[in-house]
Scaffold this active site. Structure first.
Site, PDB file in Angstrom:
ATOM      1  N   ASP A 123      -0.201   4.469   1.153  1.00  0.00           N
ATOM      2  CA  ASP A 123      -0.493   5.466   2.174  1.00  0.00           C
ATOM      3  C   ASP A 123       0.280   5.181   3.460  1.00  0.00           C
ATOM      4  O   ASP A 123       0.680   4.049   3.735  1.00  0.00           O
ATOM      5  CB  ASP A 123      -1.992   5.548   2.459  1.00  0.00           C
ATOM      6  CG  ASP A 123      -2.576   4.233   2.962  1.00  0.00           C
ATOM      7  OD1 ASP A 123      -2.181   3.172   2.445  1.00  0.00           O
ATOM      8  OD2 ASP A 123      -3.433   4.258   3.872  1.00  0.00           O
TER       9      ASP A 123
ATOM     10  N   GLU B 119      -5.006   1.744   2.746  1.00  0.00           N
ATOM     11  CA  GLU B 119      -4.936   0.579   3.636  1.00  0.00           C
ATOM     12  C   GLU B 119      -5.021   0.983   5.090  1.00  0.00           C
ATOM     13  O   GLU B 119      -5.638   0.286   5.909  1.00  0.00           O
ATOM     14  CB  GLU B 119      -3.639  -0.193   3.383  1.00  0.00           C
ATOM     15  CG  GLU B 119      -3.563  -1.558   4.087  1.00  0.00           C
ATOM     16  CD  GLU B 119      -3.023  -1.493   5.499  1.00  0.00           C
ATOM     17  OE1 GLU B 119      -3.152  -2.490   6.245  1.00  0.00           O
ATOM     18  OE2 GLU B 119      -2.474  -0.436   5.907  1.00  0.00           O
TER      19      GLU B 119
ATOM     20  N   HIS C 232       0.841  -1.214   0.000  1.00  0.00           N
ATOM     21  CA  HIS C 232       0.000   0.000   0.000  1.00  0.00           C
ATOM     22  C   HIS C 232       0.862   1.244   0.000  1.00  0.00           C
ATOM     23  O   HIS C 232       2.005   1.246   0.484  1.00  0.00           O
ATOM     24  CB  HIS C 232      -0.995  -0.012   1.162  1.00  0.00           C
ATOM     25  CG  HIS C 232      -0.402   0.039   2.544  1.00  0.00           C
ATOM     26  ND1 HIS C 232      -0.074   1.212   3.172  1.00  0.00           N
ATOM     27  CD2 HIS C 232      -0.095  -0.951   3.428  1.00  0.00           C
ATOM     28  CE1 HIS C 232       0.395   0.960   4.392  1.00  0.00           C
ATOM     29  NE2 HIS C 232       0.407  -0.353   4.569  1.00  0.00           N
TER      30      HIS C 232
END
Length: 393
Positions: A100, A160, A98
């Protein structure tokens, strides 16, 4: 190395989940409900994954990968980069870290190399996995020995850390793969099981009265105190009797409490949120029923509701699946392992993609003020992925 350089560049591009930052520099902390995040275009200069996704798209395209974006939320898209096989596609491997991160101080977005470690926000959670996975794929693209029948897809996922909107969109969009390797800090262990994450709110109601005459009211905070005690003692003890071979026991934690308005008013409302880490085979409905039964047995009463936008289920992937078994052997691991934390793997697994978790770094470093990853482990992670790819048909 290319992997370390890529990770340093990623750390320097903030991609904080918008749920964890003000909407703009002039706005105070977020007070929006989590469900509102889906309608918000990130405006804070640190917020959102777009800068990282655009940068990775350039890196992937330069290596000859096929690149596309999958829109997930306003201003936020998954980046998908494909390495096609030399011949007909007969199976697909998905690499799914992910993009983020959680928020940090300004200094944490400046990558620092020290004592064989690379420091900075996202170094292990999970920009280290992003760097190792994409570098491995780009390296493979330059080799003549790329798989003849296996498509390898890199999917940099958004959101996520909050609601897993990226992995949920990928699964809901009908993406299919024969194995997903989800990037998380596992110290390069192949993880086949992780716990689920269930957040419940319990609310008690009482009767307001003047603080000078509390006998005329009913104290909702007092009722909640008894509930917290029951959860943290009797219920926690009951959970310790349930054991999974890879995950250990289920847990409960009363994480927040809010009740009352001022000292001289008997509070008529109190609410807590609890974090209940679930094992495979524990559905949300069953957890809610057993908590309700506990309260009844203690002659306590509370309204129980979920605060998650979508289910965060546990993961349990069979280590006997051929591709999982091959991946385990390729990294030199004799038996599977499990972790306590929840991640995108369970979402993809529920969408029909057998999933494992793998990546450089230690979860103990994730979200800390001095997040770091070992550079040697970062490079080894990339090499282990390349080794696995070369075993594929």
């Amino acid at each position: 190395t290319r992997t370390e350089k890529l990770l340093a560049e990623l750390i320097a591009l903030p991609s904080v989940n918008p749920a964890f930052v003000p909407l703009s520099p002039a706005v105070g902390p977020r007070c929006r409900a989590a469900s509102d995040d889906r309608q918000v275009v990130p405006t804070n200069p640190r917020a959102g994954e777009k800068r990282v996704a655009d940068f990775l798209a350039t890196v992937a395209a330069r290596a000859g990968l096929e690149v596309e974006f999958q829109k997930v939320l306003p201003g936020r898209s998954n980046i998908i980069a494909r390495l096609l096989p030399l011949g007909k596609i007969r199976q697909t491997i998905l690499l799914a870290p992910h993009l983020d991160t959680v928020n940090a101080e300004d200094s944490q977005f400046i990558p620092r190399r020290k004592n064989g470690r690379l420091h900075g926000r996202g170094a292990c959670d999970t920009k280290g996995s992003v760097a190792a996975m994409l570098t491995a794929l780009c390296e493979l693209a330059n080799l003549k020995s790329r798989p003849k029948e296996t498509e390898i897809v890199f999917a940099g996922l958004v959101d996520e850390e909050n609601a897993q909107a990226g992995s949920r969109a990928l699964a809901a969009g009908g993406f299919k793969a024969d194995l997903a390797i989800v990037g998380e800090p596992t110290r390069l262990q192949v993880i086949t099981a992780h716990k689920g994450s269930l957040w419940l709110q319990l609310e008690t109601r009482g009767k307001a009265a003047h603080g000078a005459t509390p006998q005329l009211g009913q104290n909702a905070v007092h009722e909640m105190a008894r509930i917290v005690e029951a959860l943290e003692t009797d219920y926690a003890a009951r959970l310790r009797k349930r054991r999974h071979p890879l995950l250990g026991t289920a847990t409960v934690n009363a994480g927040t409490i809010c009740g009352g308005t001022q000292p001289n008013i008997v509070p008529d409302r109190c609410a807590i949120t609890i974090d209940r880490r679930t094992l495979p085979g524990e559905p949300e409905s069953g957890v809610r029923r057993e908590i309700a039964a506990l309260l009844r047995a203690k002659r306590l009463s509370a309204k129980i509701s979920s605060t998650k936008l979508a289910p965060c289920l546990p993961l349990e992937t069979s280590p006997k699946l051929p591709l999982v078994r091959r991946f385990l052997r390729s990294v030199g691991q004799t038996r599977p392992a499990g972790v306590d934390f929840f991640c995108d793997a369970a979402v993809l697994s529920r969408g029909g993609i057998p999933s494992v978790v793998f990546g450089p770094g230690d979860i103990a470093q994730a979200h800390t003020a001095d997040e770091w990853v070992s550079i040697a482990e970062l490079e080894r992670g990339k090499d282990l992925l390349v080794r696995f790819f070369k075993l594929l048909p």
